[in-house]
Design a protein around this motif. Structure first.
Motif, PDB file in Angstrom:
ATOM      1  N   GLN A 313       0.811  -1.215   0.000  1.00 62.18           N
ATOM      2  CA  GLN A 313       0.000   0.000   0.000  1.00 62.18           C
ATOM      3  C   GLN A 313       0.845   1.265   0.000  1.00 62.18           C
ATOM      4  OE1 GLN A 313      -3.171   0.145   2.819  1.00 62.18           O
ATOM      5  NE2 GLN A 313      -3.957  -1.868   2.244  1.00 62.18           N
ATOM      6  N   THR A 314       2.089   1.149   0.459  1.00 59.60           N
ATOM      7  CA  THR A 314       2.916   2.355   0.532  1.00 59.60           C
ATOM      8  C   THR A 314       3.989   2.360  -0.544  1.00 59.60           C
ATOM      9  OG1 THR A 314       4.373   1.225   2.074  1.00 59.60           O
ATOM     10  CG2 THR A 314       2.605   2.562   3.039  1.00 59.60           C
ATOM     11  N   GLY A 315       3.852   1.439  -1.479  1.00 59.87           N
ATOM     12  CA  GLY A 315       4.839   1.370  -2.564  1.00 59.87           C
ATOM     13  C   GLY A 315       6.232   1.091  -2.037  1.00 59.87           C
ATOM     14  N   GLY A 316       6.327   0.388  -0.907  1.00 54.78           N
ATOM     15  CA  GLY A 316       7.628  -0.023  -0.368  1.00 54.78           C
ATOM     16  C   GLY A 316       8.248   0.958   0.609  1.00 54.78           C
ATOM     17  N   ASN A 317       7.510   1.997   0.978  1.00 54.07           N
ATOM     18  CA  ASN A 317       8.051   2.966   1.928  1.00 54.07           C
ATOM     19  C   ASN A 317       7.946   2.397   3.340  1.00 54.07           C
ATOM     20  OD1 ASN A 317       8.247   5.074   3.834  1.00 54.07           O
ATOM     21  ND2 ASN A 317       7.778   6.581   2.236  1.00 54.07           N
ATOM     22  N   LYS A 318       9.094   2.014   3.898  1.00 57.58           N
ATOM     23  CA  LYS A 318       9.081   1.293   5.171  1.00 57.58           C
ATOM     24  C   LYS A 318       8.565   2.146   6.322  1.00 57.58           C
ATOM     25  CE  LYS A 318      12.840  -1.945   4.475  1.00 57.58           C
ATOM     26  NZ  LYS A 318      14.095  -2.352   5.099  1.00 57.58           N
ATOM     27  N   GLN A 319       8.951   3.428   6.298  1.00 59.77           N
ATOM     28  CA  GLN A 319       8.528   4.307   7.383  1.00 59.77           C
ATOM     29  C   GLN A 319       7.000   4.410   7.407  1.00 59.77           C
ATOM     30  OE1 GLN A 319      11.363   7.165   7.535  1.00 59.77           O
ATOM     31  NE2 GLN A 319      11.023   7.437   9.723  1.00 59.77           N
ATOM     32  N   ALA A 320       6.440   4.617   6.231  1.00 60.34           N
ATOM     33  CA  ALA A 320       4.981   4.740   6.144  1.00 60.34           C
ATOM     34  C   ALA A 320       4.316   3.398   6.459  1.00 60.34           C
ATOM     35  CB  ALA A 320       4.599   5.214   4.741  1.00 60.34           C
ATOM     36  N   ALA A 321       4.961   2.295   6.011  1.00 61.14           N
ATOM     37  CA  ALA A 321       4.388   0.962   6.267  1.00 61.14           C
ATOM     38  C   ALA A 321       4.362   0.680   7.765  1.00 61.14           C
ATOM     39  CB  ALA A 321       5.207  -0.098   5.534  1.00 61.14           C
ATOM     40  N   ALA A 322       5.452   1.056   8.467  1.00 61.07           N
ATOM     41  CA  ALA A 322       5.508   0.856   9.924  1.00 61.07           C
ATOM     42  C   ALA A 322       4.388   1.648  10.585  1.00 61.07           C
ATOM     43  CB  ALA A 322       6.871   1.294  10.453  1.00 61.07           C
ATOM     44  N   ARG A 323       4.189   2.889  10.107  1.00 62.43           N
ATOM     45  CA  ARG A 323       3.140   3.743  10.687  1.00 62.43           C
ATOM     46  C   ARG A 323       1.769   3.102  10.489  1.00 62.43           C
ATOM     47  NH1 ARG A 323       3.537   8.389   7.665  1.00 62.43           N
ATOM     48  NH2 ARG A 323       5.779   8.387   7.875  1.00 62.43           N
ATOM     49  N   LEU A 324       1.548   2.553   9.286  1.00 66.53           N
ATOM     50  CA  LEU A 324       0.254   1.915   8.995  1.00 66.53           C
ATOM     51  C   LEU A 324      -0.042   0.767   9.958  1.00 66.53           C
ATOM     52  CD1 LEU A 324      -0.274   1.257   5.169  1.00 66.53           C
ATOM     53  CD2 LEU A 324      -1.701   2.586   6.725  1.00 66.53           C
ATOM     54  N   LEU A 325       1.030   0.097  10.418  1.00 70.17           N
ATOM     55  CA  LEU A 325       0.845  -1.057  11.291  1.00 70.17           C
ATOM     56  C   LEU A 325       0.976  -0.691  12.766  1.00 70.17           C
ATOM     57  CD1 LEU A 325       2.933  -3.685   9.263  1.00 70.17           C
ATOM     58  CD2 LEU A 325       0.467  -3.467   9.337  1.00 70.17           C
ATOM     59  N   GLY A 326       1.159   0.598  13.038  1.00 71.66           N
ATOM     60  CA  GLY A 326       1.284   1.051  14.418  1.00 71.66           C
ATOM     61  C   GLY A 326       2.538   0.514  15.090  1.00 71.66           C
ATOM     62  N   LEU A 327       3.612   0.335  14.286  1.00 77.95           N
ATOM     63  CA  LEU A 327       4.854  -0.209  14.848  1.00 77.95           C
ATOM     64  C   LEU A 327       5.954   0.839  14.806  1.00 77.95           C
ATOM     65  CD1 LEU A 327       5.020  -3.671  13.027  1.00 77.95           C
ATOM     66  CD2 LEU A 327       4.418  -3.294  15.420  1.00 77.95           C
ATOM     67  N   LYS A 328       6.915   0.662  15.736  1.00 70.27           N
ATOM     68  CA  LYS A 328       8.106   1.511  15.656  1.00 70.27           C
ATOM     69  C   LYS A 328       8.904   1.053  14.453  1.00 70.27           C
ATOM     70  CE  LYS A 328       9.479   1.716  20.234  1.00 70.27           C
ATOM     71  NZ  LYS A 328      10.315   1.278  21.150  1.00 70.27           N
ATOM     72  N   ARG A 329       9.659   1.990  13.880  1.00 70.03           N
ATOM     73  CA  ARG A 329      10.451   1.700  12.696  1.00 70.03           C
ATOM     74  C   ARG A 329      11.384   0.490  12.916  1.00 70.03           C
ATOM     75  NH1 ARG A 329      12.639   0.809   9.239  1.00 70.03           N
ATOM     76  NH2 ARG A 329      13.632   1.857   7.486  1.00 70.03           N
ATOM     77  N   THR A 330      12.013   0.447  14.108  1.00 62.72           N
ATOM     78  CA  THR A 330      12.983  -0.630  14.383  1.00 62.72           C
ATOM     79  C   THR A 330      12.270  -1.984  14.528  1.00 62.72           C
ATOM     80  OG1 THR A 330      12.823   0.128  16.660  1.00 62.72           O
ATOM     81  CG2 THR A 330      14.819   0.724  15.444  1.00 62.72           C
TER      82      THR A 330
END
Ligand SMILES: Nc1ncnc2c1ncn2[C@@H]1O[C@H](COP(=O)(O)OP(=O)(O)OP(=O)(O)O)[C@@H](O)[C@H]1O
Ligand SMILES: [Mg+2]
Length: 353
Positions: A313-330
């Motif tokens: 859904q984010t075209g591979g943007n990890k930061q945005a993907a983490a946000r979508l899942l309510g997770l910290k980046r790490t």
């Protein structure tokens, strides 16, 4: 390092060494951990003469692996001879492989060299080896044992030095159980077994492969450049690719032909691909099945699916993907590594995106 009283100096890699290694990165594209391991294995076996058995579904890259192994080996300047055991009629396969004498069978007007002779000093690639008739399997086993080839209808035998790489997209072990494939040949072939994963098990390589195929199209049609919209990439990522890399390659070519501008959008995709995007959305059952479930496996599956989905859904943007899942980046990155979904280096699917 010392070997007895001789000093062995390991020289640092030179530029020439590095460029000799380059083909493996250029021909075997992928950064998924299974592909990285595959490249290392190919480089290692290329330095030997060991018999190799490559397995994998249709279109996964078995021939690419065979050719790359040959081109990295000391035999690279000699012939690479592919033989498709399924495409040659059974009654002709033996004489195609080993040659024949004049009059060996009806139609054998003159003597003829076989493909093993053509591959002398080089590599013979026995593709779809599972289709080889049993009687010929016995003869091949003997050739593998002593390197001696006897043309059909001849009592002359000659020593041939051909490296054998075999491939199969069928389960040869099942063939052994069924009695259609010789067990001794099976073990003799897989001195080094190389199994290639289907594309759906290394989806994170899809953007990289698409980019690679687009670049190849660009080389064929200079002056034109294409990009893939995020929505289209979402669908390409989700589709299961039963025809693996070959199917993806053909799809990219088709999309480029259909594309009027320079952006390949989801609207250009065939309905089958867009449909799987929707069908794949909800698999995990919400009810407890009779006989129970394996909760850990289900949780892992759901995690992998959600990570894939967020990346899609984010075209591979990890930061945005983490946000979508309510997770910290790490935490997200750690889960990514555990699921084997690793962004290809140098692409826009990387850490910084
Ligand atoms: N890792 C890869 N990088 C780049 N191209 C690839 C890769 N894997 C496969 N391909 C491309 O996909 C196509 C199919 O690959 P290949 O012919 O090696 O598959 P195969 O496993 O031998 O298929 P089959 O079982 O149908 O014979 C080829 O055009 C090849 O160039
Ligand atoms: Mg093939």
């Amino acid at each position: 390092m010392s070997l007895g009283d001789r000093q062995v100096v390991i020289a640092p890699e030179t530029k020439a060494d590095a460029s000799a290694r380059a083909p493996v990165e250029r021909s075997l594209i992928g950064e998924h951990p299974t592909v990285v391991k595959l490249r290392t294995l190919v480089e290692r076996v290329a330095a030997t003469d060991a018999t190799v058995l490559i397995t994998g579904e249709s279109g996964t890259g078995k021939e690419v692996v065979a050719r790359t192994t040959h081109s990295l080996s000391a035999r690279r300047n000699r012939a690479f001879v592919p033989v498709n055991c399924a495409a040659i009629p059974h009654e002709l396969l033996e004489s195609e492989m080993f040659g024949h004498e004049r009059g060996a069978f009806t139609g054998a007007a003159g003597p003829r060299h076989g493909l093993f002779s053509t591959a002398d000093g080089g590599t013979i690639f026995l593709d779809e080896i599972g289709e080889m008739p049993l009687q010929l399997q016995a003869k091949l086993l003997r050739v593998l044992e002593d390197g001696i080839v006897r043309p059909v209808g001849s009592d002359r035998a000659s020593k041939i030095d051909a490296r054998v790489i075999a491939a199969s997209n069928s389960d040869l072990a099942a063939g052994v159980k069924k009695g259609s494939f010789r067990e001794d040949l099976f073990y003799r072939l897989q001195v080094v077994p190389i199994a290639i994963a289907p594309l759906r098990e290394r989806r994170s390589d899809i953007p990289l492969l698409v980019e690679y195929f687009l670049e190849r199209m660009h080389a064929r049609l200079p002056g034109r450049h294409w990009t893939v919209s995020q929505a289209a990439m979402v669908s390409l990522w989700s589709y299961d690719w039963p025809g693996n890399v070959r199917e993806l390659e053909n799809m990219v070519e088709r999309l480029v032909i259909m594309c009027e501008g320079d952006v390949i959008d989801a609207a250009l995709l065939p309905p089958g691909i867009v449909a799987t995007t929707r069908a794949s959305e909800n698999h995990v059952p919400a009810t407890l099945e009779e006989g129970g479930v394996n909760l850990n496996a289900m949780v892992r599956e759901l995690e992998g699916r959600m990570i894939n989905e967020a990346l899609r859904q984010t075209g591979g943007n990890k930061q945005a993907a983490a946000r979508l899942l309510g997770l910290k980046r790490t935490t997200f990155s750690a889960k990514l590594r555990r699921c084997g979904v690793i962004a290809p280096a140098g692409s826009n699917w990387n850490d910084e995106s």
